[in-house]
Design a protein around this motif. Structure first.
Motif, PDB file in Angstrom:
ATOM      1  N   ILE A 128       5.442  22.651   3.927  1.00  0.00           N
ATOM      2  CA  ILE A 128       5.058  24.020   3.538  1.00  0.00           C
ATOM      3  C   ILE A 128       6.185  24.982   3.824  1.00  0.00           C
ATOM      4  O   ILE A 128       6.583  25.764   2.962  1.00  0.00           O
ATOM      5  CB  ILE A 128       3.772  24.452   4.278  1.00  0.00           C
ATOM      6  CG1 ILE A 128       2.572  23.658   3.774  1.00  0.00           C
ATOM      7  CG2 ILE A 128       3.510  25.951   4.093  1.00  0.00           C
ATOM      8  CD1 ILE A 128       1.297  23.879   4.551  1.00  0.00           C
ATOM      9  N   TRP A 129       6.769  24.942   5.018  1.00  0.00           N
ATOM     10  CA  TRP A 129       7.789  25.909   5.397  1.00  0.00           C
ATOM     11  C   TRP A 129       9.090  25.695   4.634  1.00  0.00           C
ATOM     12  O   TRP A 129       9.693  26.645   4.154  1.00  0.00           O
ATOM     13  CB  TRP A 129       8.067  25.837   6.906  1.00  0.00           C
ATOM     14  CG  TRP A 129       6.962  26.458   7.711  1.00  0.00           C
ATOM     15  CD1 TRP A 129       6.033  25.824   8.421  1.00  0.00           C
ATOM     16  CD2 TRP A 129       6.709  27.852   7.863  1.00  0.00           C
ATOM     17  NE1 TRP A 129       5.170  26.701   9.008  1.00  0.00           N
ATOM     18  CE2 TRP A 129       5.571  27.978   8.683  1.00  0.00           C
ATOM     19  CE3 TRP A 129       7.295  29.028   7.395  1.00  0.00           C
ATOM     20  CZ2 TRP A 129       5.022  29.183   9.051  1.00  0.00           C
ATOM     21  CZ3 TRP A 129       6.751  30.226   7.772  1.00  0.00           C
ATOM     22  CH2 TRP A 129       5.633  30.301   8.584  1.00  0.00           C
ATOM     23  N   VAL A 130       9.530  24.460   4.532  1.00  0.00           N
ATOM     24  CA  VAL A 130      10.864  24.223   3.985  1.00  0.00           C
ATOM     25  C   VAL A 130      10.834  24.091   2.471  1.00  0.00           C
ATOM     26  O   VAL A 130      11.613  24.735   1.770  1.00  0.00           O
ATOM     27  CB  VAL A 130      11.506  22.977   4.626  1.00  0.00           C
ATOM     28  CG1 VAL A 130      12.841  22.642   3.990  1.00  0.00           C
ATOM     29  CG2 VAL A 130      11.663  23.185   6.109  1.00  0.00           C
ATOM     30  N   ARG A 131       9.987  23.259   1.928  1.00  0.00           N
ATOM     31  CA  ARG A 131      10.023  22.982   0.495  1.00  0.00           C
ATOM     32  C   ARG A 131       9.345  24.094  -0.322  1.00  0.00           C
ATOM     33  O   ARG A 131       9.816  24.444  -1.398  1.00  0.00           O
ATOM     34  CB  ARG A 131       9.344  21.655   0.206  1.00  0.00           C
ATOM     35  CG  ARG A 131      10.193  20.516   0.693  1.00  0.00           C
ATOM     36  CD  ARG A 131       9.688  19.225   0.175  1.00  0.00           C
ATOM     37  NE  ARG A 131      10.507  18.141   0.728  1.00  0.00           N
ATOM     38  CZ  ARG A 131      10.357  16.901   0.418  1.00  0.00           C
ATOM     39  NH1 ARG A 131       9.430  16.544  -0.429  1.00  0.00           N
ATOM     40  NH2 ARG A 131      11.130  15.993   0.951  1.00  0.00           N
ATOM     41  N   TRP A 132       8.221  24.588   0.127  1.00  0.00           N
ATOM     42  CA  TRP A 132       7.510  25.560  -0.681  1.00  0.00           C
ATOM     43  C   TRP A 132       7.941  26.987  -0.393  1.00  0.00           C
ATOM     44  O   TRP A 132       8.127  27.773  -1.307  1.00  0.00           O
ATOM     45  CB  TRP A 132       6.012  25.450  -0.453  1.00  0.00           C
ATOM     46  CG  TRP A 132       5.404  24.164  -0.967  1.00  0.00           C
ATOM     47  CD1 TRP A 132       5.974  23.250  -1.787  1.00  0.00           C
ATOM     48  CD2 TRP A 132       4.110  23.692  -0.666  1.00  0.00           C
ATOM     49  NE1 TRP A 132       5.130  22.209  -2.032  1.00  0.00           N
ATOM     50  CE2 TRP A 132       3.954  22.453  -1.342  1.00  0.00           C
ATOM     51  CE3 TRP A 132       3.053  24.125   0.116  1.00  0.00           C
ATOM     52  CZ2 TRP A 132       2.800  21.695  -1.270  1.00  0.00           C
ATOM     53  CZ3 TRP A 132       1.909  23.370   0.165  1.00  0.00           C
ATOM     54  CH2 TRP A 132       1.778  22.163  -0.517  1.00  0.00           C
ATOM     55  N   LEU A 133       8.090  27.329   0.856  1.00  0.00           N
ATOM     56  CA  LEU A 133       8.445  28.699   1.194  1.00  0.00           C
ATOM     57  C   LEU A 133       9.948  28.904   1.336  1.00  0.00           C
ATOM     58  O   LEU A 133      10.401  30.028   1.442  1.00  0.00           O
ATOM     59  CB  LEU A 133       7.748  29.110   2.502  1.00  0.00           C
ATOM     60  CG  LEU A 133       6.218  29.112   2.454  1.00  0.00           C
ATOM     61  CD1 LEU A 133       5.666  29.446   3.831  1.00  0.00           C
ATOM     62  CD2 LEU A 133       5.697  30.083   1.423  1.00  0.00           C
TER      63      LEU A 133
END
Length: 155
Positions: free
Chosen positions: A132-137
Motif C-alpha cells: 500500500i505505501w510503496v506501490r500504490w501511494l
C-alpha cells in the motif's frame, strides 16, 4: 204612565222625573267610570303589548348571541383541532427525519467499524502495508522514515 194605567197608586210625574234624573246621573257616572276603566284597560293592554314585544326582542337578541357564541366556539374548536393536527403532523415528520438520521448514523458506524477492522487487519500484515505505501501511494514506508532508512523506493 198615566193614572189609568197604574194598578195602584202612581207616583206623581215630578217624583218620576226626579228619580229618572237621579238614575240618569248615576248612569252617566257609571258610563264615565266604565270609560275611565276602558281607557285604563286600553293603556294597560298597550303597555302589556309593549312589554311583550320588548321581551320577544330580548329573547331574539339572546338567541342571536347564543348562536354567535356557538359559532365562535365551533370555529375555535375547529382551529384548535387544526392546530393540534398540524402540530401532530410536524411531530410525525420530525420523528421520521430523526429515524432516518439514526439509520444513517448506524450504517455509517457499521461501515466505519468494518473499515477499521479490515484496515487494521490488512495494515498489520507487513507485506500488505508495504504494498500500500510503496506501490500504490508511492511513498516511503512510515516505519522506514522513523528509522532513517532508504529514500523513496521506486520499482
Amino acid at each position: 204612565m198615566s193614572e189609568t194605567q197604574c194598578a195602584g197608586g202612581c207616583a206623581a210625574d215630578d217624583d218620576l222625573r226626579v228619580i229618572v234624573d237621579s238614575h240618569a246621573r248615576r248612569l252617566d257616572g257609571l258610563e264615565d267610570d266604565v270609560d275611565t276603566l276602558k281607557s285604563g284597560q286600553n293603556a294597560l293592554m298597550e303597555r302589556l303589548i309593549s312589554i311583550e314585544a320588548q321581551g320577544q326582542e330580548r329573547e331574539r337578541n339572546r338567541a342571536s348571541e347564543a348562536a354567535d357564541t356557538r359559532n365562535t366556539l365551533t370555529a375555535l374548536t375547529q382551529q384548535l383541532a387544526e392546530q393540534t393536527g398540524a402540530q401532530k403532523r410536524q411531530n410525525e415528520l420530525a420523528e421520521d427525519s430523526l429515524r432516518r438520521w439514526r439509520k444513517l448514523a448506524v450504517v455509517i458506524g457499521l461501515l466505519c467499524t468494518v473499515g477499521a477492522a479490515v484496515g487494521s487487519t490488512l495494515l498489520s500484515d507487513q507485506e500488505v502495508a508495504s504494498t500500500i505505501w510503496v506501490r500504490w501511494l508511492h511513498l516511503r514506508e512510515p516505519w522506514d522514515v522513523a528509522q532513517g532508512g532508504a529514500g523513496d523506493v521506486r520499482p
